[in-house]
Enzyme design. Structure first.
Site, PDB file in Angstrom:
ATOM      1  N   HIS A   1       1.716  -8.919  -3.630  1.00 19.32           N
ATOM      2  CA  HIS A   1       0.823  -7.965  -3.361  1.00 19.32           C
ATOM      3  C   HIS A   1       1.576  -6.512  -3.225  1.00 19.32           C
ATOM      4  CE1 HIS A   1      -3.185  -6.634  -2.007  1.00 19.32           C
ATOM      5  NE2 HIS A   1      -2.645  -5.858  -1.094  1.00 19.32           N
TER       6      HIS A   1
ATOM      7  N   GLU B   1       2.181 -10.335   0.294  1.00 19.09           N
ATOM      8  CA  GLU B   1       2.581  -8.819   0.240  1.00 19.09           C
ATOM      9  C   GLU B   1       4.229  -8.601   0.603  1.00 19.09           C
ATOM     10  OE1 GLU B   1      -0.140  -6.429   2.509  1.00 19.09           O
ATOM     11  OE2 GLU B   1       0.727  -4.478   1.874  1.00 19.09           O
TER      12      GLU B   1
ATOM     13  N   ASP C   1       1.807 -17.665  -4.682  1.00 16.04           N
ATOM     14  CA  ASP C   1       2.339 -16.432  -5.284  1.00 16.04           C
ATOM     15  C   ASP C   1       1.263 -15.795  -6.279  1.00 16.04           C
ATOM     16  OD1 ASP C   1       3.729 -14.520  -6.557  1.00 16.04           O
ATOM     17  OD2 ASP C   1       4.410 -15.848  -8.036  1.00 16.04           O
TER      18      ASP C   1
ATOM     19  N   ASP D   1       0.823  -1.172   0.135  1.00 15.95           N
ATOM     20  CA  ASP D   1       0.101   0.021  -0.047  1.00 15.95           C
ATOM     21  C   ASP D   1       0.848   1.236   0.137  1.00 15.95           C
ATOM     22  OD1 ASP D   1       0.930  -0.925   2.672  1.00 15.95           O
ATOM     23  OD2 ASP D   1      -0.817   0.536   3.542  1.00 15.95           O
TER      24      ASP D   1
HETATM   25  O1  9MR Z   1      -3.612  -3.737  -0.054  1.00 10.78           O
HETATM   26  C1  9MR Z   1      -3.768  -3.591   1.324  1.00 10.78           C
HETATM   27  C2  9MR Z   1      -2.642  -4.256   2.090  1.00 10.78           C
HETATM   28  O2  9MR Z   1      -1.491  -3.438   1.991  1.00 10.78           O
HETATM   29  C3  9MR Z   1      -2.922  -4.547   3.589  1.00 10.78           C
HETATM   30  O3  9MR Z   1      -2.047  -5.255   4.246  1.00 10.78           O
HETATM   31  C4  9MR Z   1      -4.246  -5.538   3.652  1.00 10.78           C
HETATM   32  C5  9MR Z   1      -4.630  -5.712   4.869  1.00 10.78           C
HETATM   33  O4  9MR Z   1      -4.889  -4.522   5.719  1.00 10.78           O
HETATM   34  O5  9MR Z   1      -5.249  -4.743   3.084  1.00 10.78           O
HETATM   35  C6  9MR Z   1      -4.973  -4.667   1.734  1.00 10.78           C
HETATM   36  O6  9MR Z   1      -6.019  -3.988   0.921  1.00 10.78           O
HETATM   37  C7  9MR Z   1      -7.257  -4.863   0.915  1.00 10.78           C
HETATM   38  C8  9MR Z   1      -8.264  -4.431   1.853  1.00 10.78           C
HETATM   39  O7  9MR Z   1      -7.728  -4.526   3.178  1.00 10.78           O
HETATM   40  C9  9MR Z   1      -9.820  -5.043   1.422  1.00 10.78           C
HETATM   41  N1  9MR Z   1     -10.062  -4.527  -0.006  1.00 10.78           N
HETATM   42  C10 9MR Z   1      -9.077  -5.342  -0.900  1.00 10.78           C
HETATM   43  C11 9MR Z   1      -7.654  -4.463  -0.640  1.00 10.78           C
HETATM   44  C12 9MR Z   1      -6.820  -4.618  -1.671  1.00 10.78           C
HETATM   45  O8  9MR Z   1      -6.439  -5.881  -1.719  1.00 10.78           O
HETATM   46  O1  9MR Z   2       2.629  -6.644   9.316  1.00  9.85           O
HETATM   47  C1  9MR Z   2       1.178  -6.387   9.705  1.00  9.85           C
HETATM   48  C2  9MR Z   2       0.756  -7.834  10.568  1.00  9.85           C
HETATM   49  O2  9MR Z   2       1.450  -8.270  11.553  1.00  9.85           O
HETATM   50  C3  9MR Z   2      -0.686  -7.717  10.904  1.00  9.85           C
HETATM   51  O3  9MR Z   2      -1.183  -8.995  11.390  1.00  9.85           O
HETATM   52  C4  9MR Z   2      -1.580  -7.222   9.604  1.00  9.85           C
HETATM   53  C5  9MR Z   2      -2.968  -7.049  10.158  1.00  9.85           C
HETATM   54  O4  9MR Z   2      -3.187  -5.910  10.903  1.00  9.85           O
HETATM   55  O5  9MR Z   2      -0.843  -5.989   9.247  1.00  9.85           O
HETATM   56  C6  9MR Z   2       0.400  -6.199   8.899  1.00  9.85           C
HETATM   57  O6  9MR Z   2       0.647  -4.719   8.385  1.00  9.85           O
HETATM   58  C7  9MR Z   2       0.240  -4.335   7.057  1.00  9.85           C
HETATM   59  C8  9MR Z   2       0.015  -2.933   7.457  1.00  9.85           C
HETATM   60  O7  9MR Z   2      -1.372  -3.002   8.296  1.00  9.85           O
HETATM   61  C9  9MR Z   2      -0.861  -2.058   6.020  1.00  9.85           C
HETATM   62  N1  9MR Z   2       0.465  -2.095   5.251  1.00  9.85           N
HETATM   63  C10 9MR Z   2       0.747  -3.632   4.706  1.00  9.85           C
HETATM   64  C11 9MR Z   2       1.417  -4.320   6.151  1.00  9.85           C
HETATM   65  C12 9MR Z   2       1.909  -5.738   5.649  1.00  9.85           C
HETATM   66  O8  9MR Z   2       0.891  -6.539   5.402  1.00  9.85           O
END
Ligand code: 9MR
Ligand code: 9MR
Length: 598
Positions: free
Chosen positions: A520, A571, A562, A195
């Site tokens: 991701h 991600e 993947d 993100d």
């Molecule tokens: O892209 C987002 C990612 O960086 C975060 O780790 C993840 C969990 O918070 O959420 C992803 O965004 C998704 C969102 O939570 C739900 N709708 C789809 C988004 C993109 O796949």
């Molecule tokens: O790395 C984080 C992981 O420990 C948590 O379980 C998860 C859900 O809260 O979120 C991860 O962090 C994400 C962050 O919220 C948004 N940017 C992407 C991060 C990696 O997935």
């Protein structure tokens, strides 16, 4: 119909098809056999140091022997496979191919009669130099507020994203001096992950881990050049890259009171698009205790490191230290302000639904900030304000758990002349070594012979960062004790990340033969370039599947896919890349100390 089918030429045709099918089946089974070796032999897909241990894991159980062959298939080494002491998570025993004594530099494959050929690998000095540098260069690709020029980014060049010069103060962060809607400028920084948001808590551990890489291995890191815009400015490139994020972090403190905003974010996650297309409004949200203490720790550490570059960076070390102390004071006045996104969303709008990084326990952040401030200033008041040993635990570092980062700094500063050791230091040293001894205990018995493989509990969201952080802890134990056995196990975990594992992937984009192609990661998914941005470590096996994407197996170490949608396994993130960058570069710096044990 039946007439047509019984026509002689049609029958001849069918016969031909049958023959062809048989032929095809044969070639394709020969192909599977070759691919079978690649799938069934798990090894570091980059390679091995001539003088260090060399291990591969074979999953097909029939053969007793293996051989090493050159790329043109000359046999150069023959060995015997050994059964693993314990089975893998599926209950199957593996075979261990040890070829440590084979030390001739070159390019090879491992061959096992009932499996086939492995991926190719190299034996040479400095074998991880490129992937290690690539893992730091990866941060350049994560930069906000700057176009990535072809000269530095190659085919991954892209337009500038997120200038972040017009950032709104969100209602959750409003104060008298900065009421709702106040515009602040907070440019630069690295995107957090897949993100485009920038989170102080996660930036804290990431930036500090990279600072420690430089602090622990300055001579080696001075030799690592990254081809970034600042290269050649008399500052080592790893520090140049860190400065991009550090300067952003400095803008996240409200100097009116010293508190630090938890994050700079959109209200909601962007869709998958390039960063310059993602132009939703940006906000800074509520100040919090975790963010403010993480900031204090990083700035204290940065201050002592950048103090050594007074000509190149005049005044920076002082600013870092002043802002660190201000943050420390704010946190002591506000010791318990959690960032609780759900409850904030009941009070304020717009609602914020991006990553929460919502920690609720702050004693580890207090320990870390106090330790860094003490090491940088030598003043007892910081350590006197905290209980350095609140309990017996030695928790693995993560964004929510930073106690050990403080211990690492205290321990390594203990030979500074100006330093008066805190009374707890002997106990901290003892615990760090016991912690490392417990990590390596039993690792050789596992199916993949790694520390990572010991426990199903290691396989959660971001599991690869645990593999890397275990390696960092072992490097710290080596530095503390001088005992190179810890390094051997650190190298095993590096092998894990680069292919000696339950999924058979090298988990770093662009480095290895079977690597993630669909992380991701918004830019990698949207840039129209087949290859993803290189040097990025994916989160890795995680049977939790919080993203709803089914993994091919829910066995802990195989729960990886993947798939671009699979953010809980695939991600990428700055706090995962940082310990990998530390581990891979530390191993390069220490390659001559890797004396084999097994
Ligand atoms: O892209 C987002 C990612 O960086 C975060 O780790 C993840 C969990 O918070 O959420 C992803 O965004 C998704 C969102 O939570 C739900 N709708 C789809 C988004 C993109 O796949
Ligand atoms: O790395 C984080 C992981 O420990 C948590 O379980 C998860 C859900 O809260 O979120 C991860 O962090 C994400 C962050 O919220 C948004 N940017 C992407 C991060 C990696 O997935």
């Amino acid at each position: 119909m039946s007439n047509y089918a019984s026509h002689p030429s049609v029958r001849l045709y069918s016969l031909l098809m049958v023959l062809l099918t048989v032929l095809f089946a044969q070639t394709s089974s020969a192909q599977t056999n070759i691919a079978g070796g690649k799938e069934n032999i798990r090894l570091n897909q980059i390679g091995f140091y001539p003088g260090a241990e060399k291990t591969a894991i074979v999953l097909t159980g029939k053969s007793n022997t293996f051989q090493i062959e050159t790329i043109d298939k000359k046999i150069v080494f023959k060995g015997t496979l050994q059964k693993s002491v314990k089975p893998d998570f599926a209950g199957n025993f593996t075979s261990i191919a040890g070829f440590t004594t084979f030390n001739k530099p070159g390019k090879y494959m491992l061959y096992v009669p009932d499996a086939g050929y492995s991926w190719p690998f190299e034996i040479k000095r400095s074998v991880h130099r490129e992937v290690a540098a690539g893992s730091v260069k990866a941060y350049y690709f994560m930069r906000a507020s700057i176009p990535l020029k072809e000269k530095f980014a190659g085919k991954w060049q892209r337009a500038e994203g997120h200038p972040d010069t017009n950032v709104l103060v969100h209602p959750s962060a409003a104060t008298d001096k900065r009421p709702v809607g106040t515009v602040i400028s907070s440019p630069r920084g690295w995107y957090d992950a897949g993100d485009y948001n920038k989170y102080i808590v996660n930036s804290g551990i990431s930036t500090s881990t990279l600072l420690s890489l430089y602090e622990d291995f300055p001579d080696y890191m001075k030799t690592v050049s990254l081809n970034i815009p600042e290269s050649g400015n008399h500052i080592p490139d790893v520090l140049n890259e860190i400065l991009w994020n550090l300067r952003w972090m400095l803008t996240m403190q409200d100097l009116n009171d010293g508190g630090v905003y938890h994050k700079l974010t959109n209200a909601a996650f962007d869709k998958f698009e390039m960063p310059d297309k993602a132009t939703a409004p940006r906000y800074v949200v509520q100040k919090g205790t975790a963010a403010t203490l993480d900031f204090a720790a990083v700035m204290a550490q940065a201050s002592r490191i950048f103090r050594k570059f007074p000509k190149e960076l005049p005044g920076l070390a002082d600013s870092c230290l002043n802002q660190s102390e201000k943050a420390w004071e704010w946190a002591n006045k506000n010791p318990d302000i959690a960032y609780d996104q759900n409850s904030l969303n009941q009070k304020y709008s717009p609602q914020i639904t991006t990553g929460a990084y919502g920690d609720r326990k702050f004693n580890d952040e207090f320990i870390w900030a106090a330790s860094e401030l003490f090491v940088t200033t030598g003043q007892d008041k910081f350590l006197n304000a905290v209980n350095l040993l609140p309990d017996e635990n030695m928790p693995m570092p993560s964004w929510a758990q930073v106690r050990l980062l403080g211990y690492y700094s205290l321990v390594k500063s203990s030979n500074l002349a100006s330093y008066h050791a805190p009374k707890d230091l002997p106990e901290i040293k003892k615990r760090l070594l016991t912690f490392a001894d417990n990590l390596i205990k039993g690792a050789d018995e596992t199916a993949y012979r790694t520390v990572m493989d010991k426990s199903a509990g290691n396989f959660h969201w971001g599991s690869n960062s645990d593999a890397a952080n275990q390696g960092v802890a072992l490097v710290q134990a080596y530095k503390l004790s001088g005992d190179s056995k810890y390094l051997v196990y650190a190298l095993d975990n590096l092998d894990y990340i680069l292919g000696r594992n339950g999924s058979g992937y090298s988990y770093v984009t662009g480095y290895g033969s079977k690597t993630p192609m669909h992380p991701h990661h918004r830019p990698s998914a949207s840039d129209g370039i087949v290859d993803p941005v290189p040097g990025l470590l994916v989160g890795g096996p995680n049977p939790g599947m919080q993203d709803g994407i089914k993994v091919p197996s829910t066995l802990p170490d195989e729960a990886y896919i993947d798939d671009e949608r699979a953010y809980a396994a695939n991600e990428i993130a700055i706090n995962w890349n940082a310990p990998f960058a530390y581990l891979s570069n530390a191993i390069e710096a220490l390659q001559d100390k890797l004396k084999p044990l097994k």
